[in-house]
Design a protein around this motif. Structure first.
Motif, mmCIF file in Angstrom:
data_model
loop_
_atom_site.group_PDB
_atom_site.id
_atom_site.type_symbol
_atom_site.label_atom_id
_atom_site.label_comp_id
_atom_site.label_asym_id
_atom_site.label_seq_id
_atom_site.Cartn_x
_atom_site.Cartn_y
_atom_site.Cartn_z
ATOM 1 N N THR A 1 29.550 0.742 54.343
ATOM 2 C CA THR A 1 30.539 0.325 53.358
ATOM 3 C C THR A 1 31.359 -0.843 53.911
ATOM 4 O O THR A 1 30.879 -1.640 54.712
ATOM 5 C CB THR A 1 31.429 1.522 52.971
ATOM 6 O OG1 THR A 1 32.325 1.137 51.923
ATOM 7 C CG2 THR A 1 32.209 2.063 54.157
ATOM 8 N N PHE B 1 26.537 -4.180 41.580
ATOM 9 C CA PHE B 1 26.474 -2.722 41.518
ATOM 10 C C PHE B 1 25.038 -2.229 41.616
ATOM 11 O O PHE B 1 24.784 -1.161 42.186
ATOM 12 C CB PHE B 1 27.135 -2.214 40.237
ATOM 13 C CG PHE B 1 28.585 -1.852 40.405
ATOM 14 C CD1 PHE B 1 28.988 -0.537 40.561
ATOM 15 C CD2 PHE B 1 29.559 -2.845 40.430
ATOM 16 C CE1 PHE B 1 30.328 -0.199 40.729
ATOM 17 C CE2 PHE B 1 30.898 -2.531 40.602
ATOM 18 C CZ PHE B 1 31.290 -1.208 40.751
ATOM 19 N N PHE C 1 25.477 -0.103 44.780
ATOM 20 C CA PHE C 1 25.762 1.268 44.362
ATOM 21 C C PHE C 1 24.538 1.990 43.794
ATOM 22 O O PHE C 1 24.056 2.952 44.376
ATOM 23 C CB PHE C 1 26.907 1.310 43.352
ATOM 24 C CG PHE C 1 27.246 2.704 42.914
ATOM 25 C CD1 PHE C 1 27.807 3.602 43.811
ATOM 26 C CD2 PHE C 1 26.990 3.134 41.628
ATOM 27 C CE1 PHE C 1 28.104 4.910 43.430
ATOM 28 C CE2 PHE C 1 27.282 4.437 41.231
ATOM 29 C CZ PHE C 1 27.842 5.324 42.132
ATOM 30 N N MET D 1 30.701 3.342 46.179
ATOM 31 C CA MET D 1 29.894 3.930 47.255
ATOM 32 C C MET D 1 30.688 4.978 48.012
ATOM 33 O O MET D 1 30.177 6.063 48.330
ATOM 34 C CB MET D 1 29.422 2.850 48.235
ATOM 35 C CG MET D 1 28.786 3.401 49.499
ATOM 36 S SD MET D 1 28.366 2.150 50.730
ATOM 37 C CE MET D 1 26.699 1.749 50.222
ATOM 38 N N SER E 1 32.324 -2.151 44.026
ATOM 39 C CA SER E 1 31.038 -1.496 44.317
ATOM 40 C C SER E 1 31.123 -0.658 45.582
ATOM 41 O O SER E 1 30.546 0.434 45.667
ATOM 42 C CB SER E 1 29.913 -2.535 44.440
ATOM 43 O OG SER E 1 30.063 -3.340 45.593
#
Length: 241
Positions: free
Chosen positions: A135, A105, A109, A166, A162
């Protein structure tokens, strides 16, 4: 000349994205965690006659590195949040160590959010700002719950969650900027043969990068707040969230 910053751009899809945008006349800040590797990547592009490119040290896991990179960029039209990690395999939702969750993460992210926030002021000065969040189809909650989805059985939990985060951030960011010149989209480069997956994917980096570039160069009538993907959605090029 329009400028673009690509994180994680010294190899694979990020590098090919830089190459394609250079050929379209963009000035590229080639983001990298290792400046030596970044310079080596730039030298490869120079050898092809593509010289409007600068290596930029930016580690998305390191707030100080992000802020230092921000001071070296004077103008920006396009931000491509490409840097990402898988977290390794296999992964189980019940016993994967929380350290792995936090690590994934942090890159996929939180790092993406921090880079976006650091450069948003420059993007707002552009007449045609674009944000592309790279992504994965695995981040689609709809696809992940659909047994007919081609990758339904592929569920690395830290990576999936994650990328879903996003995607959610992309939706909110696009909404907040909907009445501006911004185009904010998530792009799935699709399952591509790269170091990321031990070159197991069937797709090429050229095709993957072309998908990212398409969103980066959208015109004023282009879509915003979309999840572009040819993965299991070739008829529209748009994936359900």
């Amino acid at each position: 000349m329009k400028t673009v910053l690509i994180t994680g751009a010294n190899r694979s899809i990020g590098f090919e994205t830089a190459r394609q945008l250079l050929k379209l006349g963009y000035y590229v800040y080639l983001g990298c965690r290792d400046l030596v590797k970044g310079q080596q990547a730039v030298e490869k592009l120079h050898a092809e006659g593509l010289d409007q490119v600068t290596p930029l040290l930016i580690d998305v896991d390191n707030p100080a590195s992000i802020q230092a990179a921000r001071t070296k960029v004077r103008s920006l039209d396009v931000l491509i949040n490409n840097a990402g990690i898988s977290g390794g395999y296999p992964q189980s939702s019940t016993d994967t160590d929380l350290h792995v969750f936090r690590q994934v993460f942090e890159t996929n992210f939180f790092g993406m959010v921090e880079v976006t926030q650091a450069f948003i002021d420059l993007l707002k000065q552009s007449s045609s700002p674009r944000i592309v969040n790279v992504t994965s189809g695995l981040g689609s909650l709809n696809r992940q719950s659909d047994p007919t989805y081609v990758h339904y059985k592929v569920k690395p939990v830290t990576y999936v969650s994650s990328k879903a985060a996003m995607n959610a951030y992309t939706i909110v960011l696009a909404y907040e900027l909907k009445n501006t010149a911004f185009k904010v989209n998530a792009v799935d480069p699709c399952y591509t043969a790269t170091d990321f997956n031990n070159h197991s994917g069937p797709g090429t980096v050229e095709d993957a990068a072309a998908r990212v570039v398409k969103a980066a160069v959208l015109g004023p009538d282009g879509a915003t707040g979309q999840f572009f993907s040819d993965d299991n959605a070739p008829e529209t090029g748009i994936s359900p969230w």
